[in-house]
Write a protein that holds these residues in place. Structure first.
Motif, PDB file in Angstrom:
ATOM      1  N   ARG A  78       1.818  -5.923 -14.026  1.00  0.00           N
ATOM      2  CA  ARG A  78       2.138  -6.390 -15.420  1.00  0.00           C
ATOM      3  C   ARG A  78       3.275  -6.342 -15.717  1.00  0.00           C
ATOM      4  N   ARG A  79       3.952  -5.058 -15.766  1.00  0.00           N
ATOM      5  CA  ARG A  79       5.474  -4.950 -15.835  1.00  0.00           C
ATOM      6  C   ARG A  79       6.443  -5.653 -14.877  1.00  0.00           C
ATOM      7  N   ALA A  80       5.807  -5.451 -13.756  1.00  0.00           N
ATOM      8  CA  ALA A  80       6.728  -6.085 -12.732  1.00  0.00           C
ATOM      9  C   ALA A  80       6.038  -7.261 -11.925  1.00  0.00           C
ATOM     10  N   PRO A  81       5.948  -8.263 -12.137  1.00  0.00           N
ATOM     11  CA  PRO A  81       4.866  -9.198 -11.598  1.00  0.00           C
ATOM     12  C   PRO A  81       5.369  -9.497 -10.176  1.00  0.00           C
ATOM     13  N   SER A  82       6.548  -9.237  -9.735  1.00  0.00           N
ATOM     14  CA  SER A  82       7.114  -9.726  -8.274  1.00  0.00           C
ATOM     15  C   SER A  82       6.293  -8.402  -7.124  1.00  0.00           C
ATOM     16  N   VAL A  83       5.590  -7.224  -8.011  1.00  0.00           N
ATOM     17  CA  VAL A  83       5.065  -6.459  -7.142  1.00  0.00           C
ATOM     18  C   VAL A  83       3.710  -7.066  -6.560  1.00  0.00           C
ATOM     19  N   ASP A  84       3.516  -6.782  -5.200  1.00  0.00           N
ATOM     20  CA  ASP A  84       2.288  -7.422  -4.429  1.00  0.00           C
ATOM     21  C   ASP A  84       1.370  -6.451  -4.142  1.00  0.00           C
ATOM     22  N   ILE A  85       1.704  -5.124  -4.240  1.00  0.00           N
ATOM     23  CA  ILE A  85       0.733  -4.113  -3.623  1.00  0.00           C
ATOM     24  C   ILE A  85       1.123  -2.679  -4.575  1.00  0.00           C
ATOM     25  N   VAL A  86      -0.125  -2.360  -4.889  1.00  0.00           N
ATOM     26  CA  VAL A  86       0.011  -1.030  -5.451  1.00  0.00           C
ATOM     27  C   VAL A  86      -0.817   0.003  -4.791  1.00  0.00           C
ATOM     28  N   TYR A  92      -2.851   5.330   1.411  1.00  0.00           N
ATOM     29  CA  TYR A  92      -1.911   4.428   2.004  1.00  0.00           C
ATOM     30  C   TYR A  92      -2.205   4.061   3.406  1.00  0.00           C
ATOM     31  N   HIS A  93      -3.291   4.906   3.774  1.00  0.00           N
ATOM     32  CA  HIS A  93      -3.775   4.350   5.177  1.00  0.00           C
ATOM     33  C   HIS A  93      -4.520   2.948   5.164  1.00  0.00           C
ATOM     34  N   ARG A  94      -4.775   2.579   3.691  1.00  0.00           N
ATOM     35  CA  ARG A  94      -5.250   1.056   3.720  1.00  0.00           C
ATOM     36  C   ARG A  94      -4.109   0.036   3.636  1.00  0.00           C
ATOM     37  N   LEU A  95      -2.929   0.535   3.501  1.00  0.00           N
ATOM     38  CA  LEU A  95      -1.936  -0.753   3.671  1.00  0.00           C
ATOM     39  C   LEU A  95      -1.723  -1.844   4.453  1.00  0.00           C
ATOM     40  N   PRO A  96      -2.380  -1.778   5.843  1.00  0.00           N
ATOM     41  CA  PRO A  96      -2.554  -3.075   6.353  1.00  0.00           C
ATOM     42  C   PRO A  96      -3.446  -4.005   5.891  1.00  0.00           C
ATOM     43  N   SER A  97      -4.651  -3.428   5.147  1.00  0.00           N
ATOM     44  CA  SER A  97      -5.601  -4.417   4.793  1.00  0.00           C
ATOM     45  C   SER A  97      -5.053  -4.865   3.480  1.00  0.00           C
ATOM     46  N   LEU A  98      -4.519  -4.103   2.562  1.00  0.00           N
ATOM     47  CA  LEU A  98      -3.951  -4.551   1.449  1.00  0.00           C
ATOM     48  C   LEU A  98      -2.679  -5.505   1.729  1.00  0.00           C
ATOM     49  N   LEU A  99      -2.031  -5.340   2.722  1.00  0.00           N
ATOM     50  CA  LEU A  99      -0.945  -6.457   3.100  1.00  0.00           C
ATOM     51  C   LEU A  99      -1.867  -7.864   3.156  1.00  0.00           C
ATOM     52  N   GLU A 100      -3.088  -7.700   4.006  1.00  0.00           N
ATOM     53  CA  GLU A 100      -3.611  -9.148   4.154  1.00  0.00           C
ATOM     54  C   GLU A 100      -4.168  -9.670   2.927  1.00  0.00           C
ATOM     55  N   GLU A 101      -4.744  -8.688   2.260  1.00  0.00           N
ATOM     56  CA  GLU A 101      -5.198  -9.132   0.570  1.00  0.00           C
ATOM     57  C   GLU A 101      -4.054  -9.848  -0.049  1.00  0.00           C
ATOM     58  N   ALA A 102      -2.647  -9.134   0.170  1.00  0.00           N
ATOM     59  CA  ALA A 102      -1.584  -9.657  -0.652  1.00  0.00           C
ATOM     60  C   ALA A 102      -1.194 -11.000  -0.156  1.00  0.00           C
ATOM     61  N   LYS A 103      -1.575 -11.472   0.941  1.00  0.00           N
ATOM     62  CA  LYS A 103      -1.060 -12.670   1.491  1.00  0.00           C
ATOM     63  C   LYS A 103      -1.966 -13.826   0.761  1.00  0.00           C
ATOM     64  N   LYS A 105      -2.585 -14.138  -2.118  1.00  0.00           N
ATOM     65  CA  LYS A 105      -2.426 -14.048  -3.506  1.00  0.00           C
ATOM     66  C   LYS A 105      -2.020 -15.655  -3.726  1.00  0.00           C
ATOM     67  N   THR A 106      -2.703 -16.020  -4.942  1.00  0.00           N
ATOM     68  CA  THR A 106      -2.264 -17.392  -5.446  1.00  0.00           C
ATOM     69  C   THR A 106      -1.212 -17.468  -6.609  1.00  0.00           C
ATOM     70  N   LYS A 107      -1.466 -16.531  -7.313  1.00  0.00           N
ATOM     71  CA  LYS A 107      -0.527 -16.370  -8.749  1.00  0.00           C
ATOM     72  C   LYS A 107       0.511 -15.481  -8.490  1.00  0.00           C
ATOM     73  N   ALA A 108       1.654 -15.580  -8.837  1.00  0.00           N
ATOM     74  CA  ALA A 108       2.874 -14.568  -8.913  1.00  0.00           C
ATOM     75  C   ALA A 108       2.425 -13.137  -9.117  1.00  0.00           C
ATOM     76  N   THR A 109       1.479 -13.323 -10.264  1.00  0.00           N
ATOM     77  CA  THR A 109       1.025 -12.107 -11.013  1.00  0.00           C
ATOM     78  C   THR A 109      -0.031 -11.305  -9.916  1.00  0.00           C
ATOM     79  N   ASP A 110      -0.690 -11.879  -9.141  1.00  0.00           N
ATOM     80  CA  ASP A 110      -1.929 -11.349  -8.147  1.00  0.00           C
ATOM     81  C   ASP A 110      -1.190 -10.103  -7.622  1.00  0.00           C
ATOM     82  N   CYS A 111      -2.113  -8.905  -7.690  1.00  0.00           N
ATOM     83  CA  CYS A 111      -1.729  -7.670  -6.736  1.00  0.00           C
ATOM     84  C   CYS A 111      -2.854  -7.274  -6.190  1.00  0.00           C
ATOM     85  N   ALA A 112      -2.507  -6.684  -5.207  1.00  0.00           N
ATOM     86  CA  ALA A 112      -3.635  -5.857  -4.328  1.00  0.00           C
ATOM     87  C   ALA A 112      -3.481  -4.355  -4.747  1.00  0.00           C
ATOM     88  N   ILE A 113      -4.273  -3.764  -5.308  1.00  0.00           N
ATOM     89  CA  ILE A 113      -4.478  -2.385  -5.794  1.00  0.00           C
ATOM     90  C   ILE A 113      -5.418  -1.498  -5.046  1.00  0.00           C
TER      91      ILE A 113
END
Ligand code: 5AD
Ligand code: SF4
Length: 432
Positions: A78-86, A92-103, A105-113
């Motif tokens: 919310r504070r930093a919309p350019s963030v794709d993954i939290v 953090y072992h799930r980073l690879p699937s979070l990266l897939e999820e981030a790809k 993303k349709t809106k700039a504010t979407d984020c994989a958390i």
């Protein structure tokens, strides 16, 4: 521990076919691994995110990892919309699937958390440590904390205390040593609370684990950080006198020298019990270098409480220590305590404490002047032919040396001592 986590994340991304970018501008993915321990550290992430915008206005894929991610979750996006993954420190072992999820993303504010604290440990899923020649390495053996000091976010961000298994640790240590590592620092928020069954099914404490690592050929030095006074067992104290590879250095935070403040901090030990432990450790290993952490300006800290902290510093006599102004952390009991201390009083107390600690550090360094000792060369110095190595007591030594390389153990004579480091002269090349 964030250094260690950062390495493990980088290694995992490497397994995914990525490699380290030469510069930030060229990076497709930037992971900001964050710290929530004090407000200043936590706020840093937002200014860092702003700096990731490229010259052409685009941004790389941005992941915020670590304890700010855990504590603030969706608020970051919310504070930093350019963030794709939290992603939190236990996920953090799930980073690879979070990266897939981030790809997707349709809106700039979407984020994989992902701020789960999953039951299956990340350590079971992360790739094995790659062979990587380097002199020193960290190795996380324990994570999280059940102590709930009233000022501290760690029990909330890192979760409950867990110990990694004996075999996972011994295997990782062997892999590091096979790659060329000479010194391993065992890590944990409460590293000396580590327990586990050894390969024969016998329950062991950190001292047992240290004794097992002591048997690894090629490993020369063992360190551990950071410890709590209440987990400082006699076995661990004895190990300091008996295990040659265990370096004569102990980081044992006391935080305050006033018993009422220690009680308000929920430290569950007294000044006297802390000093009694130091005495025992010094009896086991007379040359041990002591280090600690201090907080000034905890709510309700009076002038007399602060003077008591200076007294405990004088009694303990540290080789080096870390000191901080109290920083109220959201959700911790101390943040809502009455009698918060004014910033200017904290500033003055911190200055006085640091002056005393600096004096002790310089005196400790001067005490090493004129001795012969061995150092592990960790990096090149600024001058031609110069290297920087560490003594067993973790002091930096600058030395000009020929025919040696990073990762060598060499014998030096200490020629002079400064407030932060020593100068040495090579006396003999030891067989590596
Ligand atoms: N404010 C200031 N310092 C803190 N620390 C932990 N929490 C806080 C806080 N809220 C310090 C303690 C700890 C070290 C890692 O950080 O001294 O030992
Ligand atoms: Fe935080 Fe250390 Fe206290 Fe745990 S023991 S709550 S990590 S200060």
């Amino acid at each position: 521990m964030n250094v260690y986590d950062g390495e493990r994340m980088a290694e995992m991304m490497q397994e995914q076919g990525m490699h380290a970018a030469a510069s930030r501008e060229e990076a497709d993915l930037v992971i900001l691994n964050t710290c929530h321990i004090r407000e200043k550290a936590a706020e840093k992430v937002y200014s860092d995110i702003g700096r990731l915008r490229r010259k052409d206005g685009s941004t790389p894929t941005i992941a915020v990892a670590g304890c700010v991610a855990q504590a603030e979750g969706a608020e970051i996006a919310r504070r930093a919309p350019s963030v794709d993954i939290v992603v939190g420190p236990q996920a953090y072992h799930r980073l690879p699937s979070l990266l897939e999820e981030a790809k997707t993303k349709t809106k700039a504010t979407d984020c994989a958390i992902d701020t789960d604290m999953p039951a299956n440990s990340k350590f079971d899923i992360l790739p094995d440590r790659p062979r990587q020649p380097r002199p020193t390495a960290f190795l996380t053996v324990q994570e999280g904390c059940d102590k709930f000091c009233t000022y501290c976010v760690v029990p909330y961000t890192r979760g409950a205390e867990i110990s990694r298994s004996w075999s996972a640790i011994v295997d990782e240590a062997k892999a590091l040593v096979d790659g060329g590592v000479k010194e391993i620092t065992l890590l944990g928020q409460n590293v000396n609370a580590w327990t586990g069954e050894d390969d024969k099914g016998v329950m062991q404490g950190l001292d047992g684990l240290i004794r097992a690592l002591d048997r690894i050929n090629g490993l020369e030095r063992i360190r551990y950080t950071t410890s709590h006074a209440n987990d400082m067992t006699q076995g661990l104290i004895d190990a300091h006198g008996e295990v040659a590879k265990l370096m004569p250095y102990l980081h044992l935070p006391v935080q305050s020298g006033s018993n009422p403040i220690l009680q308000a901090m929920n430290r569950n030990h007294s000044v006297e019990s802390y000093l009694a432990i130091l005495e025992k450790v010094r009896a086991a290993r007379p040359d041990i270098a002591l280090s600690g952490d201090f907080i000034v300006g905890f709510p309700g800290e009076s002038d007399a409480d602060f003077e008591a902290t200076l007294d405990v510093v004088r009694a303990a006599n540290y080789s080096q220590a870390f000191s901080f102004k109290y920083s109220p952390r959201p959700g911790t009991p101390a943040a809502t305590m009455k009698e918060q201390i004014a910033p200017e009083i904290m500033d003055e107390r911190l200055q006085r404490l640091q002056a005393l600690l600096n004096e002790q550090q310089f005196a400790f360094n001067r005490g090493l002047n004129g001795i012969d000792t061995n150092i592990l060369l960790e990096r090149k110095g600024k001058k031609p032919g110069q290297f920087v190595g560490k003594t067993p007591w973790l002091t930096s030594v600058h030395v000009i040396a020929q025919n040696v390389g990073i990762g060598d153990m060499i014998d030096v004579h200490i020629e002079s001592a400064g407030p932060n480091s020593l100068q040495g002269r090579v006396i003999e090349r030891k067989a590596a």
